[in-house]
Design a protein around this motif. Structure first.
Motif, PDB file in Angstrom:
ATOM      1  N   GLY A  42       0.789  -1.234   0.000  1.00  0.00           N
ATOM      2  CA  GLY A  42       0.000   0.000   0.000  1.00  0.00           C
ATOM      3  C   GLY A  42       0.815   1.275   0.000  1.00  0.00           C
ATOM      4  N   LEU A  43       2.144   1.165  -0.032  1.00  0.00           N
ATOM      5  CA  LEU A  43       2.957   2.386  -0.043  1.00  0.00           C
ATOM      6  C   LEU A  43       2.900   3.048  -1.414  1.00  0.00           C
ATOM      7  CD1 LEU A  43       6.212   1.290   1.835  1.00  0.00           C
ATOM      8  CD2 LEU A  43       4.195   2.454   2.759  1.00  0.00           C
ATOM      9  N   ASP A  44       3.044   4.360  -1.425  1.00  0.00           N
ATOM     10  CA  ASP A  44       3.141   5.085  -2.694  1.00  0.00           C
ATOM     11  C   ASP A  44       4.605   5.066  -3.114  1.00  0.00           C
ATOM     12  OD1 ASP A  44       3.482   7.039  -4.688  1.00  0.00           O
ATOM     13  OD2 ASP A  44       1.759   8.180  -3.963  1.00  0.00           O
ATOM     14  N   MET A  45       4.915   4.200  -4.078  1.00  0.00           N
ATOM     15  CA  MET A  45       6.321   3.997  -4.463  1.00  0.00           C
ATOM     16  C   MET A  45       6.913   5.220  -5.158  1.00  0.00           C
ATOM     17  SD  MET A  45       7.144   1.253  -3.088  1.00  0.00           S
ATOM     18  CE  MET A  45       8.814   1.089  -3.703  1.00  0.00           C
ATOM     19  N   PRO A 112       9.142  10.116  11.755  1.00  0.00           N
ATOM     20  CA  PRO A 112       8.353   9.726  10.584  1.00  0.00           C
ATOM     21  C   PRO A 112       6.931   9.316  10.956  1.00  0.00           C
ATOM     22  CG  PRO A 112      10.127   8.131  11.013  1.00  0.00           C
ATOM     23  CD  PRO A 112      10.286   9.242  12.001  1.00  0.00           C
ATOM     24  N   GLN A 113       5.979   9.812  10.209  1.00  0.00           N
ATOM     25  CA  GLN A 113       4.554   9.493  10.466  1.00  0.00           C
ATOM     26  C   GLN A 113       3.985   8.573   9.394  1.00  0.00           C
ATOM     27  OE1 GLN A 113       3.145  10.615  13.201  1.00  0.00           O
ATOM     28  NE2 GLN A 113       4.663  12.134  13.810  1.00  0.00           N
ATOM     29  N   SER A 114       4.311   8.823   8.138  1.00  0.00           N
ATOM     30  CA  SER A 114       3.722   8.022   7.055  1.00  0.00           C
ATOM     31  C   SER A 114       4.500   6.710   6.874  1.00  0.00           C
ATOM     32  CB  SER A 114       3.767   8.814   5.741  1.00  0.00           C
ATOM     33  OG  SER A 114       5.117   9.010   5.330  1.00  0.00           O
ATOM     34  N   GLY A 115       3.868   5.753   6.201  1.00  0.00           N
ATOM     35  CA  GLY A 115       4.536   4.481   5.910  1.00  0.00           C
ATOM     36  C   GLY A 115       5.791   4.694   5.078  1.00  0.00           C
ATOM     37  N   GLU A 116       5.717   5.596   4.108  1.00  0.00           N
ATOM     38  CA  GLU A 116       6.872   5.853   3.235  1.00  0.00           C
ATOM     39  C   GLU A 116       8.024   6.445   4.055  1.00  0.00           C
ATOM     40  OE1 GLU A 116       3.812   7.003   2.649  1.00  0.00           O
ATOM     41  OE2 GLU A 116       3.126   5.886   0.899  1.00  0.00           O
ATOM     42  N   LYS A 118       8.584   6.051   7.249  1.00  0.00           N
ATOM     43  CA  LYS A 118       9.137   5.011   8.138  1.00  0.00           C
ATOM     44  C   LYS A 118      10.090   4.096   7.380  1.00  0.00           C
ATOM     45  CE  LYS A 118       5.262   5.197  11.313  1.00  0.00           C
ATOM     46  NZ  LYS A 118       3.990   4.644  11.741  1.00  0.00           N
ATOM     47  N   VAL A 119       9.712   3.720   6.167  1.00  0.00           N
ATOM     48  CA  VAL A 119      10.576   2.837   5.366  1.00  0.00           C
ATOM     49  C   VAL A 119      11.875   3.568   4.990  1.00  0.00           C
ATOM     50  CG1 VAL A 119      10.791   1.717   3.105  1.00  0.00           C
ATOM     51  CG2 VAL A 119       8.774   1.315   4.514  1.00  0.00           C
ATOM     52  N   LEU A 120      11.783   4.836   4.614  1.00  0.00           N
ATOM     53  CA  LEU A 120      13.002   5.587   4.279  1.00  0.00           C
ATOM     54  C   LEU A 120      13.916   5.693   5.505  1.00  0.00           C
ATOM     55  CD1 LEU A 120      14.813   7.295   2.468  1.00  0.00           C
ATOM     56  CD2 LEU A 120      13.470   9.297   3.123  1.00  0.00           C
ATOM     57  N   PHE A 121      13.334   6.002   6.665  1.00  0.00           N
ATOM     58  CA  PHE A 121      14.123   6.095   7.907  1.00  0.00           C
ATOM     59  C   PHE A 121      14.872   4.781   8.129  1.00  0.00           C
ATOM     60  CE2 PHE A 121      14.798   5.541  12.410  1.00  0.00           C
ATOM     61  CZ  PHE A 121      15.120   6.794  12.891  1.00  0.00           C
ATOM     62  N   ASP A 122      14.143   3.668   8.041  1.00  0.00           N
ATOM     63  CA  ASP A 122      14.757   2.357   8.298  1.00  0.00           C
ATOM     64  C   ASP A 122      15.856   2.044   7.277  1.00  0.00           C
ATOM     65  OD1 ASP A 122      12.891   2.195  10.287  1.00  0.00           O
ATOM     66  OD2 ASP A 122      11.928   0.359   9.568  1.00  0.00           O
ATOM     67  N   ALA A 123      15.583   2.291   6.014  1.00  0.00           N
ATOM     68  CA  ALA A 123      16.561   1.976   4.963  1.00  0.00           C
ATOM     69  C   ALA A 123      17.836   2.798   5.158  1.00  0.00           C
ATOM     70  CB  ALA A 123      15.958   2.261   3.587  1.00  0.00           C
TER      71      ALA A 123
END
Ligand SMILES: [Fe+2]
Ligand SMILES: [Fe+2]
Length: 225
Positions: A42-45, A112-116, A118-123
């Protein structure tokens, strides 16, 4: 999107001249974002890929600011918004990209609040761990004239060389810093700060490798190996 990506790559390459935050780091973060996103439907790639490409756009500006006032996450979000508005990126998604960039840094008051985001933070954090993390740490150590190894008591180091005398403080004298201190103060704490289970598992595995490296480094320096 491919045409926009190619334009952004050229812009990012021109902005990033510093060794450990170069285009190769950006490409690894983009790759890790793609990998982590597979477990986050569901992320906006388009938002995620664009934010990953631009996340460190202001890094060199921060490094070259002797006042220490520049925050590359905040400035990067502003720069990204202006770049994207100028190249025909969908206007409705620009704030979502800017939020990812604003919240990507470890020491931040804007989580980070949005899913995108959060993923960028983790990566981005995964790229300071493992073999790549060690190699990047020593690239920076050479650039900043840090020590190869700092055999100091952690409490004493925090008290004397971090602002406010607290573990989250900024380093005052970088020549007293070393990769093993960064490992103790920051890298070991990362899994608890990550948002996605896949990133946490990857981080734990990369930390095991780093721990073995620093233990051996200490033994060799002490003449025990
Ligand atoms: Fe960054
Ligand atoms: Fe980064």
């Amino acid at each position: 999107m491919e045409e926009i990506k190619a334009k952004l790559l050229r812009i990012v390459e021109a902005e990033l001249a510093c060794s450990a935050h170069d285009l190769e780091h950006v490409k690894r973060v983009c790759h890790l974002c793609g990998k982590l996103a597979r477990s986050c439907p569901g992320l906006d790639m388009e938002v995620l890929e664009t934010a990953a490409l631009l996340h460190d756009i202001a890094r060199v500006k921060e490094d070259h600011d002797p006042s220490g006032a520049t925050d590359h996450a905040k400035l990067g979000a502003e720069m990204a918004a202006s770049i994207l508005a100028g190249i025909g990126f969908p206007g409705i998604k620009i704030e979502a990209v800017a939020h990812c960039i604003r919240s990507h840094r470890y020491r931040s008051d804007s989580p980070p609040q949005s899913g995108e985001a959060k993923v960028l933070f983790d990566a981005d954090k995964l790229d300071v761990l493992g073999a790549v993390g060690l190699a990047r740490s020593y690239m920076l150590a050479g650039e900043y004239r840090e020590k190869l190894y700092a055999p100091v008591a952690l409490e004493e180091y925090i008290r004397e060389n971090l602002t406010g005398g607290v573990p989250g403080g900024r380093v005052k004298d970088i020549t007293k810093h070393a990769a093993n201190l960064e490992y103790e103060l920051k890298f070991k704490m990362l899994p608890a700060r990550l948002h996605t289970p896949e990133a946490r598992a990857l981080a734990e595995e990369r930390l095991e490798y780093m721990n073995a490296f620093f233990q051996r480094l200490q033994r060799e320096i002490r003449g025990e190996d």
